[in-house]
Design a protein around this motif. Sequence first.
Motif, PDB file in Angstrom:
ATOM      1  N   GLY A  78       0.775  -1.231   0.000  1.00 50.70           N
ATOM      2  CA  GLY A  78       0.000   0.000   0.000  1.00 50.70           C
ATOM      3  C   GLY A  78       0.805   1.279   0.000  1.00 50.70           C
ATOM      4  N   LYS A  79       2.143   1.177  -0.095  1.00 53.78           N
ATOM      5  CA  LYS A  79       2.984   2.367  -0.076  1.00 53.78           C
ATOM      6  C   LYS A  79       3.958   2.344  -1.253  1.00 53.78           C
ATOM      7  CE  LYS A  79       2.683   3.047   4.916  1.00 53.78           C
ATOM      8  NZ  LYS A  79       3.426   3.240   6.187  1.00 53.78           N
ATOM      9  N   PHE A  80       3.565   2.999  -2.330  1.00 51.69           N
ATOM     10  CA  PHE A  80       4.421   3.062  -3.510  1.00 51.69           C
ATOM     11  C   PHE A  80       5.548   4.066  -3.287  1.00 51.69           C
ATOM     12  CE2 PHE A  80       1.188   6.308  -4.149  1.00 51.69           C
ATOM     13  CZ  PHE A  80       1.915   7.392  -4.592  1.00 51.69           C
ATOM     14  N   ASN A  81       6.620   3.905  -4.053  1.00 55.74           N
ATOM     15  CA  ASN A  81       7.726   4.853  -4.029  1.00 55.74           C
ATOM     16  C   ASN A  81       8.455   4.794  -5.365  1.00 55.74           C
ATOM     17  OD1 ASN A  81       9.523   2.569  -3.927  1.00 55.74           O
ATOM     18  ND2 ASN A  81       9.224   2.479  -1.699  1.00 55.74           N
ATOM     19  N   HIS A  82       9.558   5.504  -5.476  1.00 56.41           N
ATOM     20  CA  HIS A  82      10.264   5.533  -6.756  1.00 56.41           C
ATOM     21  C   HIS A  82      10.810   4.158  -7.130  1.00 56.41           C
ATOM     22  CE1 HIS A  82      13.724   5.845  -4.041  1.00 56.41           C
ATOM     23  NE2 HIS A  82      14.501   5.507  -5.056  1.00 56.41           N
ATOM     24  N   ARG A  83      11.102   3.324  -6.139  1.00 61.52           N
ATOM     25  CA  ARG A  83      11.615   1.979  -6.432  1.00 61.52           C
ATOM     26  C   ARG A  83      10.522   1.094  -7.028  1.00 61.52           C
ATOM     27  NH1 ARG A  83      16.491   0.756  -7.072  1.00 61.52           N
ATOM     28  NH2 ARG A  83      16.389  -1.230  -5.964  1.00 61.52           N
ATOM     29  N   THR A  84       9.321   1.163  -6.471  1.00 61.81           N
ATOM     30  CA  THR A  84       8.227   0.366  -7.034  1.00 61.81           C
ATOM     31  C   THR A  84       7.847   0.892  -8.418  1.00 61.81           C
ATOM     32  OG1 THR A  84       6.386   1.670  -6.080  1.00 61.81           O
ATOM     33  CG2 THR A  84       7.358  -0.073  -4.710  1.00 61.81           C
ATOM     34  N   GLY A  85       7.944   2.211  -8.595  1.00 61.28           N
ATOM     35  CA  GLY A  85       7.644   2.784  -9.904  1.00 61.28           C
ATOM     36  C   GLY A  85       8.629   2.337 -10.965  1.00 61.28           C
ATOM     37  N   LEU A  86       9.919   2.352 -10.631  1.00 58.57           N
ATOM     38  CA  LEU A  86      10.928   1.925 -11.598  1.00 58.57           C
ATOM     39  C   LEU A  86      10.776   0.451 -11.926  1.00 58.57           C
ATOM     40  CD1 LEU A  86      13.399   2.688 -13.274  1.00 58.57           C
ATOM     41  CD2 LEU A  86      14.833   2.109 -11.290  1.00 58.57           C
ATOM     42  N   ALA A  87      10.492  -0.380 -10.924  1.00 54.00           N
ATOM     43  CA  ALA A  87      10.327  -1.814 -11.167  1.00 54.00           C
ATOM     44  C   ALA A  87       9.166  -2.083 -12.111  1.00 54.00           C
ATOM     45  CB  ALA A  87      10.118  -2.547  -9.847  1.00 54.00           C
ATOM     46  N   SER A  88       8.045  -1.373 -11.921  1.00 53.39           N
ATOM     47  CA  SER A  88       6.892  -1.601 -12.795  1.00 53.39           C
ATOM     48  C   SER A  88       7.164  -1.105 -14.210  1.00 53.39           C
ATOM     49  CB  SER A  88       5.638  -0.939 -12.222  1.00 53.39           C
ATOM     50  OG  SER A  88       5.751   0.470 -12.187  1.00 53.39           O
ATOM     51  N   PHE A  89       7.888   0.012 -14.326  1.00 54.92           N
ATOM     52  CA  PHE A  89       8.236   0.510 -15.665  1.00 54.92           C
ATOM     53  C   PHE A  89       9.152  -0.468 -16.408  1.00 54.92           C
ATOM     54  CE2 PHE A  89      11.638   2.585 -18.122  1.00 54.92           C
ATOM     55  CZ  PHE A  89      10.891   3.037 -19.198  1.00 54.92           C
ATOM     56  N   VAL A  90      10.177  -0.964 -15.721  1.00 56.95           N
ATOM     57  CA  VAL A  90      11.121  -1.891 -16.349  1.00 56.95           C
ATOM     58  C   VAL A  90      10.400  -3.159 -16.802  1.00 56.95           C
ATOM     59  CG1 VAL A  90      13.136  -3.347 -15.919  1.00 56.95           C
ATOM     60  CG2 VAL A  90      13.121  -0.981 -15.136  1.00 56.95           C
ATOM     61  N   ALA A  91       9.439  -3.620 -16.019  1.00 56.38           N
ATOM     62  CA  ALA A  91       8.701  -4.831 -16.381  1.00 56.38           C
ATOM     63  C   ALA A  91       7.870  -4.616 -17.640  1.00 56.38           C
ATOM     64  CB  ALA A  91       7.809  -5.262 -15.221  1.00 56.38           C
ATOM     65  N   VAL A  92       7.176  -3.481 -17.717  1.00 57.05           N
ATOM     66  CA  VAL A  92       6.372  -3.193 -18.913  1.00 57.05           C
ATOM     67  C   VAL A  92       7.277  -3.039 -20.136  1.00 57.05           C
ATOM     68  CG1 VAL A  92       4.752  -1.587 -19.999  1.00 57.05           C
ATOM     69  CG2 VAL A  92       4.540  -2.102 -17.573  1.00 57.05           C
ATOM     70  N   ASP A  93       8.380  -2.335 -19.962  1.00 56.78           N
ATOM     71  CA  ASP A  93       9.302  -2.119 -21.082  1.00 56.78           C
ATOM     72  C   ASP A  93       9.862  -3.447 -21.586  1.00 56.78           C
ATOM     73  OD1 ASP A  93      10.533  -0.034 -22.697  1.00 56.78           O
ATOM     74  OD2 ASP A  93      12.424  -0.635 -21.782  1.00 56.78           O
ATOM     75  N   ALA A  94      10.191  -4.344 -20.667  1.00 53.86           N
ATOM     76  CA  ALA A  94      10.687  -5.672 -21.063  1.00 53.86           C
ATOM     77  C   ALA A  94       9.617  -6.459 -21.802  1.00 53.86           C
ATOM     78  CB  ALA A  94      11.152  -6.438 -19.825  1.00 53.86           C
ATOM     79  N   ALA A  95       8.379  -6.360 -21.344  1.00 58.37           N
ATOM     80  CA  ALA A  95       7.287  -7.062 -22.012  1.00 58.37           C
ATOM     81  C   ALA A  95       7.099  -6.568 -23.437  1.00 58.37           C
ATOM     82  CB  ALA A  95       5.991  -6.887 -21.217  1.00 58.37           C
ATOM     83  N   ILE A  96       7.235  -5.267 -23.633  1.00 61.60           N
ATOM     84  CA  ILE A  96       7.106  -4.708 -24.985  1.00 61.60           C
ATOM     85  C   ILE A  96       8.199  -5.273 -25.893  1.00 61.60           C
ATOM     86  CG2 ILE A  96       7.226  -2.598 -26.361  1.00 61.60           C
ATOM     87  CD1 ILE A  96       6.059  -1.119 -23.909  1.00 61.60           C
ATOM     88  N   THR A  97       9.425  -5.312 -25.404  1.00 62.92           N
ATOM     89  CA  THR A  97      10.542  -5.845 -26.194  1.00 62.92           C
ATOM     90  C   THR A  97      10.269  -7.278 -26.620  1.00 62.92           C
ATOM     91  OG1 THR A  97      12.164  -4.414 -25.099  1.00 62.92           O
ATOM     92  CG2 THR A  97      12.997  -6.412 -26.151  1.00 62.92           C
ATOM     93  N   GLU A  98       9.827  -8.113 -25.673  1.00 59.88           N
ATOM     94  CA  GLU A  98       9.595  -9.523 -25.976  1.00 59.88           C
ATOM     95  C   GLU A  98       8.410  -9.716 -26.918  1.00 59.88           C
ATOM     96  OE1 GLU A  98      11.716 -12.256 -24.640  1.00 59.88           O
ATOM     97  OE2 GLU A  98      12.732 -10.318 -24.744  1.00 59.88           O
ATOM     98  N   THR A  99       7.401  -8.882 -26.797  1.00 64.64           N
ATOM     99  CA  THR A  99       6.226  -9.012 -27.673  1.00 64.64           C
ATOM    100  C   THR A  99       6.551  -8.533 -29.087  1.00 64.64           C
ATOM    101  OG1 THR A  99       4.846  -8.616 -25.728  1.00 64.64           O
ATOM    102  CG2 THR A  99       3.763  -8.537 -27.860  1.00 64.64           C
ATOM    103  N   LEU A 100       7.306  -7.457 -29.192  1.00 63.89           N
ATOM    104  CA  LEU A 100       7.731  -7.007 -30.524  1.00 63.89           C
ATOM    105  C   LEU A 100       8.594  -8.062 -31.213  1.00 63.89           C
ATOM    106  CD1 LEU A 100       8.594  -3.252 -29.804  1.00 63.89           C
ATOM    107  CD2 LEU A 100       6.787  -4.099 -31.332  1.00 63.89           C
ATOM    108  N   ALA A 101       9.334  -8.847 -30.423  1.00 64.61           N
ATOM    109  CA  ALA A 101      10.184  -9.910 -30.976  1.00 64.61           C
ATOM    110  C   ALA A 101       9.430 -11.223 -31.147  1.00 64.61           C
ATOM    111  CB  ALA A 101      11.386 -10.125 -30.065  1.00 64.61           C
ATOM    112  N   SER A 102       8.116 -11.201 -30.868  1.00 65.61           N
ATOM    113  CA  SER A 102       7.238 -12.378 -31.020  1.00 65.61           C
ATOM    114  C   SER A 102       7.576 -13.515 -30.063  1.00 65.61           C
ATOM    115  CB  SER A 102       7.258 -12.886 -32.468  1.00 65.61           C
ATOM    116  OG  SER A 102       6.791 -11.884 -33.353  1.00 65.61           O
TER     117      SER A 102
END
Length: 317
Positions: A78-102
């Motif tokens: 229940g307490k977000f911070n810059h660390r949780t924000g960066l982790a969620s961003f990196v995860a989405v960005d990685a998912a995009i890379t893998e999906t673009l690569a099929s």
Amino acid sequence: MGDCAGVGPELALTCAAIPEVTERCTPVLIGPRRILQRISEQLDLALPSSDFRSSQWDGVSAACWDVGEIECDEVTAGKFNHRTGLASFVAVDAAITETLASRLDAIVTGPIQKEAWHAANVPFIGHTELLAERTGTSDYSMMLTSDVISCVLCTIHIPLADVVGSLTRESIVRAIRLGGAALSRRLKRPARVAVLGLNPHAGENGLLSHGEEESLIGPAIEQARGEGFDIVGPLPPDTAFTPAMRDQVDVYVCMYHDQGLIPLKTLSFDDGVNVTLGLPIVRTSVDHGTAMNIAWQGKARSTSMQRAIEMAIDLVG
């Protein structure tokens, strides 16, 4: 799995164990595995043992991909911070890379905390803007949809004071095209499109507006109608969502965020799905936020996440 301080991880764990999901796809839970393990133990939820990077997919019902450098002692439910924000961003960005690569077929995103992305100096306000940049997409729209109602937005995450300056004839036509085409594919017939006015009573012929309906929305409707779309509007927003009107409309084109999301979430909060239209890859999402007040308590309903997964499978075909 979204922001790991919110309800996203428990929703991901729950859906990865639902037979109706695993019979149709192999879910890959993307995010910090140590956080997933902590929540799985706390809520007695199954944690997939297979690793995305090493799994042989025959017989695997679900997998994890450990993405995002964050330790358990850096996260409080229940307490977000810059660390949780960066982790969620990196995860989405990685998912995009893998999906673009099929290597993945589609992305289903759990809820992020936009303030946490901002605190982590992420240069995107949210998922939609990141997806558009990473896929090189300029013609895109955000659609919230359910079996009851579908709304496409002409402007997305901007202050209300900036809406008028951001609306263009082109942005309205784009929303009509993308929303109309998406619902036509789903329904297998021409979609009935309703375009909302910006102002009370759709401007009352300029009496309650500065002419936005006449100079922007009306010409956009005529252009799209000339392209073959079945359109009504501009409609007064206060009567557009009545039961009688909804019976005649397949998709609403809304001028700004809350104009479409208030009726959508009122009617379909538990099963609404966010779809980014116009991308070269499939991306769906839950239609709710991180619900920090109930995070890691097992109270969050997984209906929207499951529906988002099912819609992603349908869109992939």
